[in-house]
Design an enzyme around this catalytic site. Structure first.
Site, PDB file in Angstrom:
ATOM      1  N   CYS A 224       1.016  -1.021   0.137  1.00 46.36           N
ATOM      2  CA  CYS A 224      -0.103  -0.134  -0.364  1.00 46.36           C
ATOM      3  C   CYS A 224       0.954   1.140   0.225  1.00 46.36           C
ATOM      4  O   CYS A 224       0.781   2.135   0.602  1.00 46.36           O
ATOM      5  CB  CYS A 224      -0.948  -0.364   1.067  1.00 46.36           C
ATOM      6  SG  CYS A 224      -1.911  -1.242   0.786  1.00 46.36           S
ATOM      7  N   GLU A 225       1.531   0.742  -0.936  1.00 45.11           N
ATOM      8  CA  GLU A 225       2.542   2.369  -1.039  1.00 45.11           C
ATOM      9  C   GLU A 225       2.224   2.885  -2.470  1.00 45.11           C
ATOM     10  O   GLU A 225       2.671   1.873  -3.479  1.00 45.11           O
ATOM     11  CB  GLU A 225       3.875   2.828  -0.573  1.00 45.11           C
ATOM     12  CG  GLU A 225       4.438   2.186   0.537  1.00 45.11           C
ATOM     13  CD  GLU A 225       5.279   2.465   1.055  1.00 45.11           C
ATOM     14  OE1 GLU A 225       6.602   3.470   0.269  1.00 45.11           O
ATOM     15  OE2 GLU A 225       5.868   2.434   2.407  1.00 45.11           O
TER      16      GLU A 225
END
Ligand code: LLP
Length: 397
Positions: A329-330
């Site tokens: 989640c980046e």
């Protein structure tokens, strides 16, 4: 070098995806090539285990006549369990604790200290009769500023001006400084900075009355992009050999010459196989989502590194320019940025090449995602799991 489509498919069916795969034959070929590059006695090659600490990789290199360069007690113990004797292991940790120094010394492994503070601590602890000293030769090089380990901005080593003080600290403590060590950086493709650092090192090495070895570190680069040229191993060997010969003539005795490459032997032997989980067009980009990411191969996110990627499932499909993204989640979780690939579809297997060095070794469990299994393809083509896939239970334990 990457594994072919049928082998990849069979391996993923048997062991799941994503999967790190190593080819022992490639590992052996690179290891031999480096050893052959300097055709004189008194040269020893130590594999920098930080590039890949898998015990089975270490065992192959042991069979090829290499030692291990360790930077932590963990790497020392990995080498010991792979069958290396203490004399076949070098250790140079930086900013390490007394406990670690004690444990390394208790294993009977020779220590090279990172500078004067560590030298004083080894002396105070009475750990070893002889130590090496890491020097910062004030020459640095590397594929990214994070991996330049010599020169004014590097945290490593003692300055050459501190050498006399180091000798006097050692003398007072009854310790002999028996060698100098350096490592100027990683991913060096030109021989010039390497040779410059060798020259600086040899100049200072003459100042050591009890010199037994000089360790020039690692840093031999490997081409990742098609337009990059390989490190000219033979030219390097041809340029270094007369320097070593001349040094020995000057000091009137034989010295042990050490090198510590990590990337070179192992990089091209490794492939990370991943599976496409989503193909999504946004207003700007075509994102190819895969079941892996920066948690398993952080080099693209950390260094903007470029790794070759192949769509093994449809090599002949019309191409698109895509961003290969992982599950983390980046937004920086990209394995490739704007890469032309045969347009992937869900379920395709992608092979990410040159993943043998600093791939699994730098993998994490970020986002609580387990790390992949590792598989070795032996010289005879047989495959075996050399590290089982981590499970979520491992992470919750
Ligand atoms: N010796 C010492 C003391 C080192 O610090 C290193 C690497 C080596 C040997 C081996 O260097 P090599 O031959 O692999 O270039 N994670 C980065 C590379 C960091 C290397 C750090 N030290 C990358 O993925 O490019």
């Amino acid at each position: 070098m990457t594994v072919g489509r049928d082998v990849a498919q069979a391996l993923i069916s048997a062991h799941g995806s994503p999967l790190y795969v190593y080819e022992a034959a490639v590992l052996r070929a690179r290891a031999r090539r480096l050893r052959r590059s300097i055709g004189r006695d008194g040269v020893r090659w130590f594999f920098a285990a930080k590039a890949n600490g898998n015990r089975e990789i270490l065992k192959v290199l042991r069979e090829e006549g290499w030692g291990v360069d360790a930077v932590s007690i963990g790497e020392v113990l990995a080498a010991r369990t792979a069958g290396f004797t203490p004399a076949e292991i070098t250790y140079n940790g930086n900013n390490v604790t007394d406990d670690e120094l004690r444990a390394v010394a208790a294993e009977g492994v020779h220590i090279s200290v990172d500078g004067l503070p560590q030298l004083r601590r080894v002396a105070a602890l009475g750990l070893a009769p002889t130590v090496g000293l890491r020097l910062n030769p004030d020459v640095g090089a590397g594929h990214h500023h994070h991996v330049i380990t010599g020169g004014p901005d590097a945290k490593f080593g003692a300055a050459p001006e501190e050498l006399d003080e180091a000798l006097s600290i050692a003398r007072d403590a009854g310790i002999v400084i028996d060698g100098l060590q350096q490592h100027i950086g990683s991913g060096i493709l030109d021989t010039d900075p390497w040779l410059a650092a060798v020259d600086v090192m040899l100049r200072h090495a003459e100042r050591l009355p009890d010199l037994a070895f000089v360790d020039f570190g690692g840093g031999f680069g490997v081409p990742y992009r098609p337009e990059e040229h390989p490190f000219d191993v033979d030219a390097f060997g041809a340029a270094v050999t007369p320097r070593l010969d001349a040094f020995e003539k000057r000091v009137g005795r034989a010295i042990e010459w050490r090198f510590e490459p990590g990337r070179y032997p192992v990089c091209e032997s490794g492939t990370l196989l991943v599976t496409v989980t989503a193909v999504k067009r946004t207003s700007r980009h075509l994102f190819v989502g895969v079941d892996s990411g920066m948690n398993h191969l952080i080099r693209p996110a950390l260094y903007d590194a470029w790794h070759p990627i192949f769509n093994l499932s449809r090599p002949d499909a019309p191409t698109s320019v895509v961003r290969v993204a992982g599950q983390i989640c980046e937004s920086g979780d990209l394995l490739a940025v704007d890469r032309e690939l045969p347009t992937p579809q869900e379920g395709d297997i992608l092979a990410i090449g040159n993943a043998g060095a600093y791939g699994f070794a730098m993998a994490s469990t970020y986002n609580l995602r387990p790390r992949p299994a590792e598989v070795m393809i032996d010289d005879d083509g047989a495959t075996r799991v050399i590290r089982r896939r981590e499970t979520i239970a491992d992470l919750l334990g």
